[in-house]
Design an enzyme around this catalytic site. Structure first.
Site, PDB file in Angstrom:
ATOM      1  N   HIS A 250       0.863  -1.192   0.000  1.00 58.68           N
ATOM      2  CA  HIS A 250       0.000   0.000   0.000  1.00 58.68           C
ATOM      3  C   HIS A 250       0.898   1.240   0.000  1.00 58.68           C
ATOM      4  CE1 HIS A 250      -2.829   2.995   1.442  1.00 58.68           C
ATOM      5  NE2 HIS A 250      -3.796   2.162   1.145  1.00 58.68           N
ATOM      6  N   CYS A 288      -3.511   2.499  -4.652  1.00 59.36           N
ATOM      7  CA  CYS A 288      -4.422   3.314  -3.847  1.00 59.36           C
ATOM      8  C   CYS A 288      -4.421   4.729  -4.425  1.00 59.36           C
ATOM      9  CB  CYS A 288      -4.033   3.330  -2.369  1.00 59.36           C
ATOM     10  SG  CYS A 288      -5.169   4.379  -1.431  1.00 59.36           S
ATOM     11  N   HIS A 315      -7.547   0.544  -4.950  1.00 50.19           N
ATOM     12  CA  HIS A 315      -8.384   1.362  -4.061  1.00 50.19           C
ATOM     13  C   HIS A 315      -8.823   2.568  -4.881  1.00 50.19           C
ATOM     14  CE1 HIS A 315      -6.515  -0.012   0.072  1.00 50.19           C
ATOM     15  NE2 HIS A 315      -7.073  -0.994  -0.597  1.00 50.19           N
TER      16      HIS A 315
END
Ligand code: DNO
Length: 420
Positions: A250, A288, A315
């Site tokens: 992430h 993300c 995301h």
């Protein structure tokens, strides 16, 4: 993309039956009750997987299998913790779970300074104010060298045209013990407490704990952290190869160097670096869009064009950056991330995977990440950013985008849960 939802386990007030009704196909979750640094057993994994499957959904992504600090800073028990991680990964693989999200941020996972920042329409969103964060660093953490770091930071962001230290002085003049308490609650407890990291709801001395963790990184440079990530990735790749597990880091949120700590997934060059360092396709990215779009230096669409094939999890969220550099989470149809264009890129990527059939599943899981807090969400005690109505609203918007893009691409679109 597979429409997934971050669900916090059987204790989550949002039930799987509710999620079925809003078109969720896959679940993103973790074994939140297993303490940090302990092995995830097959039994526990199976129990949760079967529970999810009993609702006709699959456990699509683990978010997160946390990487303990010792692996990041290279501590004495690093080897032992890598073995624990490998064992958990193998157990996940044996239970048929093939996608694992993690982060490599030292000490602090994501950061926000206001969890209920009012939008013009009366709902609220998460917000980040640089001056408040600097105040936390200088006057609450009392970190050595903090003022000098912020001075430098300000120089590096001249385009924001602000005097962060002067703003910090103003905050200091007005701050009350309650204000300090609330800021710690926001930055440390409410945003970190539920992500299975270093801090827990109910910790009585979070600031002291924070300082102890920061001290572990004394002298650890960006290069050290990059090397430690490489060492770790190389150690786990054989397990990922054996069980076809996609690892997806992430990005750092916000994507900046903060608190004197190195951060290594903040921009295009960082992503390129860790992907090239370990070129195994199982070493990939959680794209993300929210975290990346909080940094004005990132061109999100260009990054998606470059990294779609190494993206294992998406995301879809977007940020708005104010002229002074503060940012807020924007509508899923607005902000600077351009989710419509991202959906085109990732739907195309998924189509390509379906046509070439390279993997255990060709689906590319996507979640809307955070959503607005709206229409009573605020009273329900949901985790910060993880509202029900706000996320449902965002998912509806994103479903519409995907259906439209799929029509353009000639890709079949299925809305689960309906006769069609
Ligand atoms: C916050 C999340 C992060 C994320 C971790 C992944 O809402 O996006 O906490 O789950 O960084 O390890």
């Amino acid at each position: 993309m597979e429409k997934t939802w971050r669900w916090f386990g059987k204790k989550d007030k949002i039930t799987l039956a509710m999620l079925k009704q809003i078109g969720v196909e896959g679940i993103v979750t973790a074994l939140h009750d297993v303490p940090l640094g302990e092995v995830w057993t097959r039994e526990k994994i199976r129990d949760l997987r079967e529970y999810i499957e009993s609702y006709g959904m699959r456990w699509s992504v683990v978010e997160s299998l946390p990487v303990t600090e010792t692996i990041k800073y290279g501590g004495k028990d690093r080897e032992q913790q890598i073995e624990v991680y490998k064992e958990s990964l193998a157990n996940l693989g044996k239970e048929g779970i093939h996608c694992v999200c993690y982060n490599f941020m030292p000490v602090l996972d994501w950061a926000r300074t206001d969890l209920l920042h009012a939008n013009p329409n009366g709902s609220s969103n998460l917000y980040f104010n640089w001056a408040e964060f600097a105040y936390f660093d200088i006057y609450i953490l009392k970190r050595k060298g903090a003022e000098a770091d912020w001075k430098k930071f300000q120089e590096e962001h001249k385009q924001w045209n602000r005097d962060i230290l002067a703003e910090v002085a103003e905050i200091k003049a007005k701050a009350t013990p309650q204000y300090d308490h609330d800021l710690v609650d926001t930055i440390v407890i409410k945003t970190q407490g539920f992500v299975s990291g270093n801090f827990k709801e109910g910790d009585d001395k979070p600031v002291e704990l924070f300082r102890e963790l920061l001290a572990l990184y004394d002298g650890v440079t960006k290069e050290d952290l990059q090397n430690n990530m490489k060492t770790w990735l190389e150690a786990i790749m054989p397990i990922c190869d054996e069980y076809d597990i996609d690892m997806c880091v992430h990005p750092d949120d916000p994507p900046f160097q903060i608190l004197g700590l190195p951060r290594i997934v903040t921009c295009d060059a960082d992503v390129e670096k860790f992907l090239n360092a370990v070129p195994n396709p199982h070493n990939g990215l959680t794209f993300c869009a929210g975290s990346l779009s909080a940094g004005g230096h990132n061109n999100i669409v260009e990054m998606a064009k470059k990294y779609h094939s190494r993206t294992h999890f998406v995301h879809l969220r977007s940020c708005h950056i104010f002229d002074n550099g503060d940012f807020t989470e924007a509508s899923h149809l607005g902000g600077r991330a351009d989710l419509i264009e991202l959906a085109r890129i990732f739907e195309q990527e998924e189509l390509h995977r379906m046509e070439t059939r390279q993997k255990a599943t060709q689906l590319l899981p996507m979640r809307v990440d955070h959503g607005m807090t709206m229409l009573g969400d605020e009273d329900k005690g949901y985790n910060a950013g993880y509202s029900f109505l706000g996320r449902m609203f965002a998912l509806g918007q994103v479903q519409g985008i995907i259906a439209t893009v799929d029509r353009e691409l000639g890709k079949p679109y299925h809305q689960p849960g309906f006769f069609d």
